[in-house]
Design a protein around this motif. Structure first.
Motif, PDB file in Angstrom:
ATOM      1  N   ASN A   1       0.849  -1.185   0.000  1.00 44.14           N
ATOM      2  CA  ASN A   1       0.000   0.000   0.000  1.00 44.14           C
ATOM      3  C   ASN A   1       0.886   1.237   0.000  1.00 44.14           C
ATOM      4  N   ILE A   2       0.624   2.127  -0.924  1.00 43.52           N
ATOM      5  CA  ILE A   2       1.399   3.357  -1.051  1.00 43.52           C
ATOM      6  C   ILE A   2       0.454   4.530  -0.872  1.00 43.52           C
ATOM      7  N   LYS A   3       0.762   5.372   0.100  1.00 40.26           N
ATOM      8  CA  LYS A   3      -0.051   6.565   0.342  1.00 40.26           C
ATOM      9  C   LYS A   3       0.789   7.795   0.037  1.00 40.26           C
ATOM     10  N   VAL A   4       0.219   8.681  -0.747  1.00 41.24           N
ATOM     11  CA  VAL A   4       0.882   9.931  -1.099  1.00 41.24           C
ATOM     12  C   VAL A   4       0.044  11.065  -0.523  1.00 41.24           C
ATOM     13  N   LEU A   5       0.652  11.853   0.329  1.00 41.89           N
ATOM     14  CA  LEU A   5      -0.025  12.988   0.938  1.00 41.89           C
ATOM     15  C   LEU A   5       0.469  14.261   0.266  1.00 41.89           C
ATOM     16  N   LYS A   6      -0.475  15.063  -0.192  1.00 44.09           N
ATOM     17  CA  LYS A   6      -0.134  16.346  -0.806  1.00 44.09           C
ATOM     18  C   LYS A   6      -0.562  17.480   0.113  1.00 44.09           C
ATOM     19  N   LYS A   7       0.199  18.546   0.060  1.00 44.55           N
ATOM     20  CA  LYS A   7      -0.138  19.765   0.801  1.00 44.55           C
ATOM     21  C   LYS A   7       0.164  20.936  -0.121  1.00 44.55           C
ATOM     22  N   ASP A   8      -0.834  21.765  -0.368  1.00 44.89           N
ATOM     23  CA  ASP A   8      -0.674  22.920  -1.259  1.00 44.89           C
ATOM     24  C   ASP A   8      -0.109  22.510  -2.621  1.00 44.89           C
TER      25      ASP A   8
ATOM     26  N   ILE B   1       5.326  10.366   1.475  1.00 44.35           N
ATOM     27  CA  ILE B   1       5.081   9.118   0.769  1.00 44.35           C
ATOM     28  C   ILE B   1       5.331   7.994   1.767  1.00 44.35           C
ATOM     29  N   GLU B   2       4.332   7.125   1.907  1.00 43.64           N
ATOM     30  CA  GLU B   2       4.457   5.974   2.803  1.00 43.64           C
ATOM     31  C   GLU B   2       4.227   4.700   1.996  1.00 43.64           C
ATOM     32  N   VAL B   3       5.172   3.779   2.086  1.00 45.40           N
ATOM     33  CA  VAL B   3       5.102   2.505   1.386  1.00 45.40           C
ATOM     34  C   VAL B   3       5.082   1.418   2.461  1.00 45.40           C
ATOM     35  N   LYS B   4       4.015   0.616   2.467  1.00 47.86           N
ATOM     36  CA  LYS B   4       3.811  -0.364   3.524  1.00 47.86           C
ATOM     37  C   LYS B   4       3.475  -1.733   2.959  1.00 47.86           C
ATOM     38  N   GLY B   5       4.122  -2.738   3.498  1.00 43.50           N
ATOM     39  CA  GLY B   5       3.770  -4.114   3.165  1.00 43.50           C
ATOM     40  C   GLY B   5       4.598  -4.703   2.044  1.00 43.50           C
ATOM     41  N   HIS B   6       4.366  -5.967   1.816  1.00 44.51           N
ATOM     42  CA  HIS B   6       5.026  -6.704   0.738  1.00 44.51           C
ATOM     43  C   HIS B   6       4.002  -7.026  -0.338  1.00 44.51           C
ATOM     44  N   SER B   7       4.443  -7.058  -1.559  1.00 40.70           N
ATOM     45  CA  SER B   7       3.498  -7.231  -2.661  1.00 40.70           C
ATOM     46  C   SER B   7       2.966  -8.660  -2.776  1.00 40.70           C
ATOM     47  N   ASP B   8       3.710  -9.635  -2.274  1.00 41.15           N
ATOM     48  CA  ASP B   8       3.293 -11.042  -2.331  1.00 41.15           C
ATOM     49  C   ASP B   8       3.071 -11.542  -3.750  1.00 41.15           C
ATOM     50  N   TYR B   9       3.805 -10.987  -4.687  1.00 44.04           N
ATOM     51  CA  TYR B   9       3.728 -11.463  -6.072  1.00 44.04           C
ATOM     52  C   TYR B   9       4.411 -12.825  -6.201  1.00 44.04           C
ATOM     53  N   ASP B  10       5.519 -12.994  -5.451  1.00 42.23           N
ATOM     54  CA  ASP B  10       6.289 -14.238  -5.494  1.00 42.23           C
ATOM     55  C   ASP B  10       7.034 -14.375  -4.178  1.00 42.23           C
TER      56      ASP B  10
ATOM     57  N   GLY C   1       9.674  -3.940   4.834  1.00 39.61           N
ATOM     58  CA  GLY C   1       8.274  -3.764   4.477  1.00 39.61           C
ATOM     59  C   GLY C   1       7.710  -2.385   4.751  1.00 39.61           C
ATOM     60  N   TYR C   2       8.588  -1.412   4.968  1.00 39.17           N
ATOM     61  CA  TYR C   2       8.104  -0.064   5.295  1.00 39.17           C
ATOM     62  C   TYR C   2       9.119   0.992   4.870  1.00 39.17           C
ATOM     63  N   ILE C   3       8.639   2.000   4.150  1.00 38.29           N
ATOM     64  CA  ILE C   3       9.443   3.180   3.814  1.00 38.29           C
ATOM     65  C   ILE C   3       8.560   4.395   4.005  1.00 38.29           C
ATOM     66  N   ASN C   4       9.084   5.393   4.681  1.00 36.27           N
ATOM     67  CA  ASN C   4       8.356   6.647   4.861  1.00 36.27           C
ATOM     68  C   ASN C   4       9.280   7.797   4.473  1.00 36.27           C
ATOM     69  N   ILE C   5       8.777   8.691   3.650  1.00 37.52           N
ATOM     70  CA  ILE C   5       9.551   9.855   3.207  1.00 37.52           C
ATOM     71  C   ILE C   5       8.765  11.113   3.534  1.00 37.52           C
ATOM     72  N   ASP C   6       9.345  11.976   4.355  1.00 35.80           N
ATOM     73  CA  ASP C   6       8.777  13.299   4.629  1.00 35.80           C
ATOM     74  C   ASP C   6       9.562  14.311   3.810  1.00 35.80           C
ATOM     75  N   ILE C   7       8.878  15.036   2.970  1.00 33.67           N
ATOM     76  CA  ILE C   7       9.536  16.021   2.116  1.00 33.67           C
ATOM     77  C   ILE C   7       9.554  17.354   2.860  1.00 33.67           C
ATOM     78  N   LYS C   8      10.755  17.886   3.066  1.00 29.63           N
ATOM     79  CA  LYS C   8      10.946  19.099   3.862  1.00 29.63           C
ATOM     80  C   LYS C   8      11.153  20.349   3.012  1.00 29.63           C
ATOM     81  N   MET C   9      11.544  20.150   1.771  1.00 24.66           N
ATOM     82  CA  MET C   9      11.744  21.306   0.886  1.00 24.66           C
ATOM     83  C   MET C   9      11.429  20.911  -0.539  1.00 24.66           C
TER      84      MET C   9
END
Length: 101
Positions: free
Chosen positions: A3-10, A16-25, A62-70
């Motif tokens: 699951n990928i969530k993208v949060l926008k502001k202005d 960007i938050e990336v959670k979980g494994h795709s379980d494709y293989d 199984g988790y990546i979180n990116i906070d954009i500061k600039m």
């Protein structure tokens, strides 16, 4: 599923938050998970090369979180390109990747 969530502001990407494994293989053979990891890692590394203070990020199993500061032209272009690629992947593998913007 990843699951990928993208949060926008202005109109800018703020998180960007990336959670979980795709379980494709099985682990080590999962091309979808490897694609996501490669895309996100490339974006993180590229942004940090432009400005190490532009983002704060966390990477765990199984988790990546990116906070954009600039924002600037280069950082925003990288982020938009990342989201475009992730959306294309989600279209190709809808059972394995879900993106919410």
């Amino acid at each position: 599923m990843t699951n990928i969530k993208v949060l926008k502001k202005d109109e800018y990407i703020a998180n960007i938050e990336v959670k979980g494994h795709s379980d494709y293989d099985d682990i080590g053979k999962d091309i979808v998970c490897a694609s996501i990891s490669s895309m996100v890692t490339l974006a993180i590394n590229s942004i940090v090369r432009f400005n190490e203070n532009a983002i704060e990020y966390t990477v765990k199993d199984g988790y990546i979180n990116i906070d954009i500061k600039m924002h600037n032209e280069y950082i925003d272009t990288l982020l938009i390109s990342l989201i475009d690629l992730l959306q294309d992947l989600a279209k190709s593998y809808p059972k394995n990747v879900k993106i919410i913007i």
